[in-house]
Design a protein around this motif. Structure first.
Motif, PDB file in Angstrom:
ATOM      1  N   ARG A   1       0.823  -1.217   0.000  1.00 26.67           N
ATOM      2  CA  ARG A   1       0.000   0.000   0.000  1.00 26.67           C
ATOM      3  C   ARG A   1       0.849   1.254   0.000  1.00 26.67           C
ATOM      4  O   ARG A   1       0.587   2.203  -0.709  1.00 26.67           O
TER       5      ARG A   1
ATOM      6  N   ILE B   1      -0.236  11.227 -11.227  1.00 24.67           N
ATOM      7  CA  ILE B   1      -1.090  10.369 -12.046  1.00 24.67           C
ATOM      8  C   ILE B   1      -1.145  10.947 -13.447  1.00 24.67           C
ATOM      9  O   ILE B   1      -2.143  11.518 -13.842  1.00 24.67           O
TER      10      ILE B   1
ATOM     11  N   ALA C   1      -0.749   9.160 -16.143  1.00 28.67           N
ATOM     12  CA  ALA C   1      -1.184   8.142 -17.089  1.00 28.67           C
ATOM     13  C   ALA C   1      -2.688   8.184 -17.264  1.00 28.67           C
ATOM     14  O   ALA C   1      -3.415   8.584 -16.365  1.00 28.67           O
ATOM     15  N   GLU C   2      -3.137   7.737 -18.435  1.00 28.46           N
ATOM     16  CA  GLU C   2      -4.573   7.678 -18.691  1.00 28.46           C
ATOM     17  C   GLU C   2      -5.209   6.586 -17.844  1.00 28.46           C
ATOM     18  O   GLU C   2      -6.354   6.653 -17.461  1.00 28.46           O
ATOM     19  N   LYS C   3      -4.407   5.545 -17.611  1.00 25.46           N
ATOM     20  CA  LYS C   3      -4.973   4.373 -16.938  1.00 25.46           C
ATOM     21  C   LYS C   3      -3.906   3.698 -16.082  1.00 25.46           C
ATOM     22  O   LYS C   3      -2.834   3.373 -16.576  1.00 25.46           O
ATOM     23  N   ILE C   4      -4.202   3.534 -14.825  1.00 25.88           N
ATOM     24  CA  ILE C   4      -3.298   2.821 -13.929  1.00 25.88           C
ATOM     25  C   ILE C   4      -4.070   1.649 -13.341  1.00 25.88           C
ATOM     26  O   ILE C   4      -5.132   1.843 -12.756  1.00 25.88           O
ATOM     27  N   THR C   5      -3.561   0.450 -13.503  1.00 31.56           N
ATOM     28  CA  THR C   5      -4.261  -0.685 -12.916  1.00 31.56           C
ATOM     29  C   THR C   5      -3.405  -1.286 -11.817  1.00 31.56           C
ATOM     30  O   THR C   5      -2.228  -1.588 -12.024  1.00 31.56           O
ATOM     31  N   ILE C   6      -4.026  -1.421 -10.650  1.00 31.74           N
ATOM     32  CA  ILE C   6      -3.319  -1.979  -9.503  1.00 31.74           C
ATOM     33  C   ILE C   6      -3.843  -3.391  -9.289  1.00 31.74           C
ATOM     34  O   ILE C   6      -5.043  -3.593  -9.168  1.00 31.74           O
TER      35      ILE C   6
ATOM     36  N   TYR D   1      -8.368  14.860  -6.651  1.00 27.69           N
ATOM     37  CA  TYR D   1      -8.584  13.509  -7.170  1.00 27.69           C
ATOM     38  C   TYR D   1      -7.579  12.541  -6.553  1.00 27.69           C
ATOM     39  O   TYR D   1      -7.912  11.465  -6.092  1.00 27.69           O
ATOM     40  N   ARG D   2      -6.307  12.980  -6.506  1.00 26.99           N
ATOM     41  CA  ARG D   2      -5.244  12.165  -5.901  1.00 26.99           C
ATOM     42  C   ARG D   2      -5.561  11.845  -4.439  1.00 26.99           C
ATOM     43  O   ARG D   2      -5.383  10.722  -3.975  1.00 26.99           O
TER      44      ARG D   2
ATOM     45  N   ILE E   1      -8.239   9.270  -4.237  1.00 25.08           N
ATOM     46  CA  ILE E   1      -7.734   7.952  -4.649  1.00 25.08           C
ATOM     47  C   ILE E   1      -6.952   7.311  -3.502  1.00 25.08           C
ATOM     48  O   ILE E   1      -7.162   6.150  -3.149  1.00 25.08           O
ATOM     49  N   THR E   2      -6.055   8.093  -2.896  1.00 29.33           N
ATOM     50  CA  THR E   2      -5.244   7.573  -1.792  1.00 29.33           C
ATOM     51  C   THR E   2      -6.137   7.059  -0.677  1.00 29.33           C
ATOM     52  O   THR E   2      -5.872   6.016  -0.091  1.00 29.33           O
TER      53      THR E   2
ATOM     54  N   LEU F   1      -7.755   3.817  -1.641  1.00 31.29           N
ATOM     55  CA  LEU F   1      -6.788   2.715  -1.705  1.00 31.29           C
ATOM     56  C   LEU F   1      -6.266   2.264  -0.349  1.00 31.29           C
ATOM     57  O   LEU F   1      -5.472   1.333  -0.277  1.00 31.29           O
ATOM     58  N   LYS F   2      -6.666   2.951   0.727  1.00 37.75           N
ATOM     59  CA  LYS F   2      -6.146   2.601   2.050  1.00 37.75           C
ATOM     60  C   LYS F   2      -6.367   1.132   2.358  1.00 37.75           C
ATOM     61  O   LYS F   2      -5.603   0.509   3.072  1.00 37.75           O
TER      62      LYS F   2
ATOM     63  N   ILE G   1      -7.797  -3.077  -9.201  1.00 35.87           N
ATOM     64  CA  ILE G   1      -8.341  -1.725  -9.105  1.00 35.87           C
ATOM     65  C   ILE G   1      -7.786  -0.928 -10.277  1.00 35.87           C
ATOM     66  O   ILE G   1      -6.571  -0.864 -10.456  1.00 35.87           O
ATOM     67  N   THR G   2      -8.657  -0.357 -11.075  1.00 42.95           N
ATOM     68  CA  THR G   2      -8.159   0.439 -12.189  1.00 42.95           C
ATOM     69  C   THR G   2      -8.515   1.893 -11.962  1.00 42.95           C
ATOM     70  O   THR G   2      -9.663   2.230 -11.691  1.00 42.95           O
ATOM     71  N   ILE G   3      -7.481   2.729 -12.040  1.00 41.66           N
ATOM     72  CA  ILE G   3      -7.690   4.157 -11.836  1.00 41.66           C
ATOM     73  C   ILE G   3      -7.604   4.842 -13.187  1.00 41.66           C
ATOM     74  O   ILE G   3      -6.608   4.662 -13.907  1.00 41.66           O
ATOM     75  N   PHE G   4      -8.625   5.561 -13.543  1.00 44.10           N
ATOM     76  CA  PHE G   4      -8.614   6.254 -14.827  1.00 44.10           C
ATOM     77  C   PHE G   4      -8.416   7.744 -14.601  1.00 44.10           C
ATOM     78  O   PHE G   4      -9.105   8.336 -13.774  1.00 44.10           O
ATOM     79  N   ASN G   5      -7.472   8.298 -15.302  1.00 43.55           N
ATOM     80  CA  ASN G   5      -7.270   9.734 -15.216  1.00 43.55           C
ATOM     81  C   ASN G   5      -8.266  10.402 -16.162  1.00 43.55           C
ATOM     82  O   ASN G   5      -7.959  10.664 -17.320  1.00 43.55           O
TER      83      ASN G   5
END
Lengths: 290, 290
Positions: A172, A182, A184-189, B171-172, B175-176, B179-180, B187-191
């Motif tokens: 984490r 961020i 990027a257009e898309k970040i996948t975790i 937004y950041r 997201i944080t 994601l805790k 998990i996909t984060i889209f910008n």
């Protein structure tokens, strides 16, 4: 002084992947009387000693394989190394942990889909080494405990993958740091932490808060065992790692009335039983019991 | 006192989406002499006043459409509302911002792929309202400034989407917080923050640090304008929002030598030119120039 209590964690002994790897190795050794692995099959010296007694050879160089049956260790093998192994022997068995295999396949798909991959883990660990080779150029290893700058990396799609034996907490922290920008257009975790590791970390956390001393039984080279110790220490500074029953004999438990025991994923249950026997008959305890 | 300097941001005036929406509305009004929108076409009173003078009607209820040509506002429209509109009129024009449209399509794909969707944004904003309707049941709106607990949500795959006009910083943070805990497999984060918003926020940040006063020109109901004010204030407390040239006339600029001007995405460049004219001829400035 009150009677000593020993609490054993619910999930101890070999995990699914290690059971599979060790059973496979024993079966092959029964049949061929010899078997070679590149590095330890699993990260536990006691288990490795037992396998070596049955004829297993652990080599560090491919040239030492010399026609023997070969087994791919639980942490997986980089594809280029496997190709070289194939030139040395025709009998190859695969003991890669199913969870590690799943992550390797995921990395293949992500690479083909032009993702830049963050591999969070220990760059010296064989699991991460194999994953890095599979990911190829568009990948970087992120040490979860260091503050690397990633701003130089340009990509539209990013993926974050963690070493299966990482602590969820460290993963984490690393993710949060990566996400600080961020672009990027898309970040996948992907939550690639092995379910067994997560379960044991959660048990270690609970147990550590409930005992005077937490004993983590496991190999000193084992990543998941190390993470259990780190997890336990967060709650209870009296968290120690022991690898063999012999080590337990040398320790003093006079100050501890409530002792918890948990184990890494490559620790044989027979080793834990032996430790429990020693603890129950420990001189210090006898004295206290009067 | 030294001569006053006025610095205008590089990106001012209508953004691409607003230009398209306003031009389309004007074209339809030239042809039909009437046009209806449900809520403001764009969040700018000056622009809306101009369109209303040309025959546009802004209604709050579908029943008020009564056979007039209809235009879907730049923030998009929920699918169920659109179905109801279709029963009232046969002429429907779509002025949904291309970026909002892209996010709406993304939500459709993610929903079909059984993702639980976090929509980070303002639950009262029409953009988020439309997105929520498209996402359906497996979705929750996350207020970026409140500390909601998400631990009750069970899903294997999660996606995080942000309102296009959100500040990247907010937004950041959201997201944080989400994601805790990372219980999901993926998990996909889209910008999804609109590139124009990101560019203007970045300019507001630079400009705010370089001037004595930052004037953000834009509508009071405009989300992207509000985020520019918030962004500017992080660096310079003398960041103000003005909506009309009339407002500028009432202000005193005696204490400010270096003034920066930036605008929201639905602010007409003619409005900014008028404000610049007023500032240059402002009595306070004349006096100082002597």
């Amino acid at each position: 002084m009150k009677k000593r209590t020993i609490i054993t964690a619910r999930s101890i002994g070999f995990c699914f992947g290690v059971t599979k790897a060790v059973e496979l190795a024993k079966k092959i050794l029964d049949k061929h009387k010899c078997l070679v692995s590149l590095g330890d099959l699993v990260h536990n010296d006691l288990v490795m000693t037992e396998l070596k007694e049955k004829g297993m050879r652990v080599v560090t160089s491919i040239s030492e394989i010399k026609g023997c049956p070969f087994i791919i260790r639980s942490h997986g093998l980089p594809p280029d190394i496997l190709e070289k192994v194939k030139k040395q022997t025709s009998i190859i068995y695969d003991a890669t942990c199913p969870f590690v295999k799943k992550v390797q396949n995921l990395i293949r798909v992500l690479s083909a889909d032009k993702n830049f991959i963050f591999l969070v883990g220990d760059s010296a660990h064989p699991e991460i080494k194999a994953m890095k080779k599979i990911a190829g150029k568009n990948c970087t290893i992120v040490n979860p405990q260091s503050n690397t700058d990633f701003s130089y990396i340009k990509a539209a799609r990013w993926a974050i993958i963690g070493q299966t034996t990482l602590s969820l907490n460290l993963y984490r922290t690393a993710i949060t740091r990566i996400l600080k920008r961020i672009p990027a257009e898309k970040i996948t975790i992907f939550n690639t932490i092995c379910p067994v590791s997560i379960e044991r970390q959660s048990e270690a956390l609970k147990l550590a808060g409930n005992v005077d001393l937490l004993i983590v039984v496991g190999g000193r080279k084992s990543s998941n065992t190390e993470k259990l110790v780190l997890t336990g220490k967060k709650i209870n500074k009296n968290t120690i790692l022991v690898e063999t029953p012999e080590e337990v004999k040398k320790l003093s438990f006079a100050n501890f009335q409530k002792i918890g025991i948990i184990s890494g994923a490559s620790t044989d249950v027979s080793c834990i039983k032996e430790i429990l026997r020693i603890l129950r008959n420990h001189p210090a305890q006898k004295n206290h019991r009067g």
